[in-house]
Design an enzyme around this catalytic site. Structure first.
Site: not given
Length: 730
Positions: A24-25, A419, A421, A377, A28, A615, A701, A375
């Site tokens: 989930d986040c 830049d 060109t 989280c 984990c 480039d 939470d 927690c």
């Protein structure tokens, strides 16, 4: 002397890839990585939260792969092998993420647990209503089931090196509630926790599917041309060099080059370019583009696993996995935050009853509620969720950002160096004037084209195209070489022919060797003058002009509206540089060699954060020296592999879009952090004063985590947005 026979042998092992489900986040990810790193023989452990792909190298003599899979499943996550590749030290394997359909929420393990606990809670309330005498015990089945599921996971996490997990905090709070006779509170806590985990998983799946939607743009089948007919084949079977047919209304099935036909193609899914692009013979096309008008025959240049969209998906998911500076700071903060809250919880339980005669039941209850507030989280998720959404939103606009650090830095830039060109201009100069100083125009053009033959520089291509158009033949040549930033040299017919800048010509033959008035007049018209020398003596001038990109002036004005200063760094002469700069409304430093561009970037960095737009080929040192290097105009391959970000559509306005996207992401992060910390601070106070119940604490939470995720997902709805109104040029 050390005995060489005792030197360590190269580390070998199996490079394993697994698909991990149920994350989930980022917390984990930390749990799984911590557990796997403790296994003997496991090394190189890396888990991408967004792609859900785990990579590690495993010595199976020390730990079998079945133990790896059992460890992951024991932590409450699903796992299945992706594939297995044997590598030795120094080796590696590329991976193209597969876009799998996210399972429905009720098909997941967490969904089934939430449904079962929910049914037990509802059944408990019904039983309490029907049989009031068992009201105290009716919630027990739901609480005990939740405690069994989450408590077992908490114990395994603790054994694997993650003792302060949310599962542990929730299990202790549930067990404590049962111990003090609050079975109903315990049942509601496990139910809300299960629902919260489920909703977090749904939100995380939505975030993952955002970038995977790009993969769905490539059609499943292609029309492979065989002789005079075409048959449908899976795109995975296409090989480089084969011909495919693309009809009006079809999506292009593979990256390739047009062999026959002309049509307009909508490439907005890849490049972000809103206007269809006209394609003719020799034009490159990208898989996923929509053919609007004509029939095309396309020669395949990349297999399906390596097309532009596949590489964008892979690079974006790798970028999402890279932690930004803010994310790293929050992780360090949360590592201290949770133990601190646990300490406060213990003190809340012990100090008032022991020191001031407080009621044990009340203060144990408040201490347990504090555990749930501990927690981190929502806090840990606040930054990576926004970064992931910002990177995915950019990819949809043709803005490829290769990491959270780059995304954060872009929004803080105060100066952007361009830049000229191929960046501010189209990179398609044409020869406008041929001025011989000795001999004929045809001879002059032939010598210059012979010396430039084989060069990929835009000016060289323009000279070669003019020679081809006039039918001027190329002569035999030897000892061709380039002097970076100065000239190209070759021996033609026994003479040393050089094509370089007026500055180089003056260094070779002196100031009086060039017609200064002619050079000045050409440069005042915004043209670049190339001098052709034979054995160090100028024999003619070639004037070339490269027009600015159609959106360049608007893009510079948009940056000005954002409060960002723009400056052009070019190796072109001062007069030509100033002519282009006046047209676009920005400052200019001209006549710069590559090392001088590098020094200019270093000087600009003294005034604040600097981004360099180039480039991706000739501006490598300057791109590397800038705080953020952005590639544009160097071709898709270069754009994907170099710099910190890339503008796949080669639009100058894309720079301003990058800045606005970055600033929106930074604002989103600030909102998430403020909400996560603010909500916890409020509930910390209300819990200490006995206002907050256990179920409200767990709701705070999980609710905060869900809200933070949903707020981050708002970035996925961005489609470029409105650029700021232009302001007068300084």
């Amino acid at each position: 002397m050390q005995d060489k026979t005792m030197e360590a042998a190269p580390v070998t092992g199996q490079a394993l890839r697994y698909k991990v489900a149920g994350m989930d986040c980022p917390s984990c990810v930390g749990k799984i990585e911590t557990a796997l790193r403790r296994l003997p023989g496991a090394s190189g452990v890396g888990l991408n939260h967004h792609s859900q792909i785990l990579r590690l190298t495993l010595d199976e003599a020390a730990t079998p792969r079945s133990a790896v899979e059992a460890t992951i499943r024991g932590l409450g996550f699903g796992v299945e092998p992706a594939d297995t590749l044997h590598v030795a030290e120094g080796g590696g394997a590329a991976f193209d993420p597969t876009a799998r359909q996210e399972p429905r929420w009720w098909q997941t393990g967490r969904g089934r647990i939430a449904i079962l606990i929910g049914l037990l809670v509802v059944g408990g309330y019904l039983l309490s209503w029907l049989v009031p005498g068992v009201a105290d015990h009716a919630p027990l089945p739901a609480a005990l089931l939740g405690l069994a599921v989450f408590g077992r996971r908490a114990v395994r996490l603790a054994r694997s090196g993650s003792p302060f997990s949310i599962e542990m905090l929730m299990s202790v709070a549930t067990l404590g509630a049962l111990a003090i006779g609050e079975a109903e509170e315990a049942a509601v806590v496990v139910l809300l926790f299960a629902i919260g985990e489920l909703l977090e998983g749904v939100a995380a799946g939505t975030a993952r599917s955002g970038i995977r939607a790009l993969s769905a743009l490539v059609p499943r089948t292609a029309l492979l041309i065989e002789g005079e007919s075409a048959r449908a084949v899976p795109v995975e079977q296409l090989e480089v060099g084969q011909l495919v047919l693309v009809r009006p209304g079809d999506r292009v099935s593979a990256d390739g080059v047009v062999e026959e036909g002309e049509s307009d193609i909508d490439e907005s899914p890849v490049t972000g370019e809103s206007v269809p692009v006209t394609k003719s013979v020799g034009s490159p096309v990208f898989a996923g583009g929509i053919n609007a008008t004509g029939v095309l025959r396309v020669r395949v240049t990349r297999k399906a696993s390596d097309n532009t969209i596949a590489r964008i998906v892979q690079l974006v998911e790798e970028a999402q996995a890279a932690k930004s500076p803010t994310a790293r700071w929050i992780e360090r903060f949360s590592a201290r935050y949770t133990p601190a809250v646990i300490t406060v919880s213990v003190l809340t339980i012990l100090v008032p009853p022991l020191g001031f005669g407080g009621d044990w039941h009340s203060w144990i209850y408040r201490g347990l509620a504090l555990l749930l507030i501990g927690c981190p989280c929502a806090l840990v998720l606040s930054t990576p969720a926004a970064i992931a959404s910002g990177i995915a939103a950019g990819a949809r606009q043709g803005l490829l950002i290769k990491g959270g650090a780059a995304l954060e830095a872009i929004g803080k830039v105060r100066t952007i160096a361009f830049d000229k060109t191929g960046t501010l201009t189209l990179g398609q100069p044409r020869v406008t004037d041929i001025v011989p100083l000795d001999g004929t125009e045809r001879t002059l053009l032939g010598l210059a084209a012979t010396a430039e033959n084989g060069s990929s520089h835009p000016l060289a291509r323009a000279i070669l195209e003019r020679a081809a158009a006039e039918g001027v033949p190329l002569r035999p040549v030897r000892d061709r070489k380039a002097v970076p930033g100065r000239a190209v040299q070759a021996v033609v017919g026994g003479r040393l022919i050089e094509v370089g800048s007026p500055r180089h010509a003056i260094e070779r033959g002196g100031a009086g060797s060039l017609p200064a008035d002619t050079v000045a007049a050409l440069e005042e018209e915004g043209k670049t003058v190339a001098v052709v020398l034979a054995d160090g003596r100028p024999i003619g001038l070639l004037a070339l002009r490269d027009e600015p990109r159609p959106d360049a002036a608007q893009g510079i004005a948009a940056l000005r509206g954002l409060g960002v200063r723009s400056v052009m760094l070019t190796g072109d002469n001062r007069r030509s540089g100033q002519a282009v700069a006046r047209t676009l409304g920005l400052a200019v430093e001209a006549g710069l060699l590559p090392e001088e561009k590098l020094r200019a970037i270093v000087g600009l960095k003294g005034q604040g954060t600097v981004a360099m737009i180039g480039d991706g080929i000739n501006d490598g040192p300057a791109l590397a020296a800038a705080d953020v290097g952005i590639a544009m105009g160097g071709g898709t391959d270069v754009a994907l592999e170099t710099a910190d970000a890339a503008l796949l559509g080669n639009r100058v306005e894309g720079v301003a879009e990058l800045v606005t996207l970055s600033r929106a992401t930074l604002a989103n992060i600030r909102q998430n952090v403020a909400f996560a910390l603010g909500l916890k601070a409020i509930f910390l106070v209300t819990t200490l004063f006995g206002i907050t119940d256990l179920w409200l604490a767990i709701l705070a939470d999980t609710g905060a985590t869900i809200i933070v995720t949903l707020n981050a997902l708002r970035l996925l709805r961005r489609r470029g947005g409105r650029l700021p109104a232009s302001q007068p040029a300084a």
